[in-house]
Design a protein around this motif. Structure first.
Motif, PDB file in Angstrom:
ATOM      1  N   ASN A   1     -31.728  31.473 -13.022  1.00 57.76           N
ATOM      2  CA  ASN A   1     -31.957  31.577 -11.582  1.00 57.76           C
ATOM      3  C   ASN A   1     -30.797  30.981 -10.793  1.00 57.76           C
ATOM      4  O   ASN A   1     -30.360  31.545  -9.790  1.00 57.76           O
ATOM      5  CB  ASN A   1     -33.260  30.877 -11.198  1.00 57.76           C
ATOM      6  CG  ASN A   1     -34.478  31.676 -11.570  1.00 57.76           C
ATOM      7  OD1 ASN A   1     -34.484  32.894 -11.461  1.00 57.76           O
ATOM      8  ND2 ASN A   1     -35.511  31.006 -12.025  1.00 57.76           N
TER       9      ASN A   1
ATOM     10  N   GLY B   1     -37.262  33.985 -15.170  1.00 59.55           N
ATOM     11  CA  GLY B   1     -36.207  33.497 -16.051  1.00 59.55           C
ATOM     12  C   GLY B   1     -36.116  31.984 -16.043  1.00 59.55           C
ATOM     13  O   GLY B   1     -36.854  31.287 -15.354  1.00 59.55           O
ATOM     14  N   THR B   2     -35.175  31.474 -16.790  1.00 55.85           N
ATOM     15  CA  THR B   2     -34.964  30.031 -16.868  1.00 55.85           C
ATOM     16  C   THR B   2     -34.343  29.503 -15.577  1.00 55.85           C
ATOM     17  O   THR B   2     -33.794  30.274 -14.770  1.00 55.85           O
ATOM     18  CB  THR B   2     -34.018  29.682 -18.037  1.00 55.85           C
ATOM     19  OG1 THR B   2     -32.728  30.248 -17.746  1.00 55.85           O
ATOM     20  CG2 THR B   2     -34.545  30.202 -19.362  1.00 55.85           C
ATOM     21  N   PHE B   3     -34.410  28.200 -15.410  1.00 47.57           N
ATOM     22  CA  PHE B   3     -33.765  27.570 -14.257  1.00 47.57           C
ATOM     23  C   PHE B   3     -32.290  27.933 -14.211  1.00 47.57           C
ATOM     24  O   PHE B   3     -31.754  28.286 -13.159  1.00 47.57           O
ATOM     25  CB  PHE B   3     -33.933  26.044 -14.309  1.00 47.57           C
ATOM     26  CG  PHE B   3     -33.090  25.340 -13.289  1.00 47.57           C
ATOM     27  CD1 PHE B   3     -33.500  25.265 -11.973  1.00 47.57           C
ATOM     28  CD2 PHE B   3     -31.864  24.796 -13.629  1.00 47.57           C
ATOM     29  CE1 PHE B   3     -32.710  24.646 -11.011  1.00 47.57           C
ATOM     30  CE2 PHE B   3     -31.070  24.171 -12.686  1.00 47.57           C
ATOM     31  CZ  PHE B   3     -31.499  24.097 -11.375  1.00 47.57           C
ATOM     32  N   GLU B   4     -31.635  27.832 -15.358  1.00 45.62           N
ATOM     33  CA  GLU B   4     -30.199  28.119 -15.427  1.00 45.62           C
ATOM     34  C   GLU B   4     -29.902  29.549 -14.993  1.00 45.62           C
ATOM     35  O   GLU B   4     -28.960  29.804 -14.240  1.00 45.62           O
ATOM     36  CB  GLU B   4     -29.664  27.863 -16.834  1.00 45.62           C
ATOM     37  CG  GLU B   4     -29.644  26.413 -17.243  1.00 45.62           C
ATOM     38  CD  GLU B   4     -30.989  25.902 -17.779  1.00 45.62           C
ATOM     39  OE1 GLU B   4     -31.957  26.689 -17.875  1.00 45.62           O
ATOM     40  OE2 GLU B   4     -31.057  24.715 -18.108  1.00 45.62           O
TER      41      GLU B   4
END
Length: 69
Positions: A25, A20-23
């Motif tokens: 995670n 998934g995206t950094f956000e």
């Protein structure tokens, strides 16, 4: 010139390995073990996962706990 309140997160942790995206995670996978440092009012409260005086703080907390139970 304002003082900062922020956390420094260890993004090298396995909690950030999701595709998934950094956000995503950060929001769904990360937790307190990912926090490396905390800065409040421009001062480090915790740096490199160490809190200055932590032993003394915990010792005092134990004394107070024993008084109230």
């Amino acid at each position: 010139g304002a003082l900062a309140d922020l956390i420094i997160v260890d993004t090298g942790s396995y909690h950030f390995m999701s595709p998934g995206t950094f956000e995503a995670n950060l929001i769904y996978s990360a937790h307190s073990d990912c926090v490396d440092s905390v800065i409040c009012k421009g001062r480090f409260i915790m740096k490199n996962r160490e809190v200055p005086g932590e032993k003394e703080i915990l010792d005092e907390a134990r004394k107070v706990l024993h008084k109230i139970i």
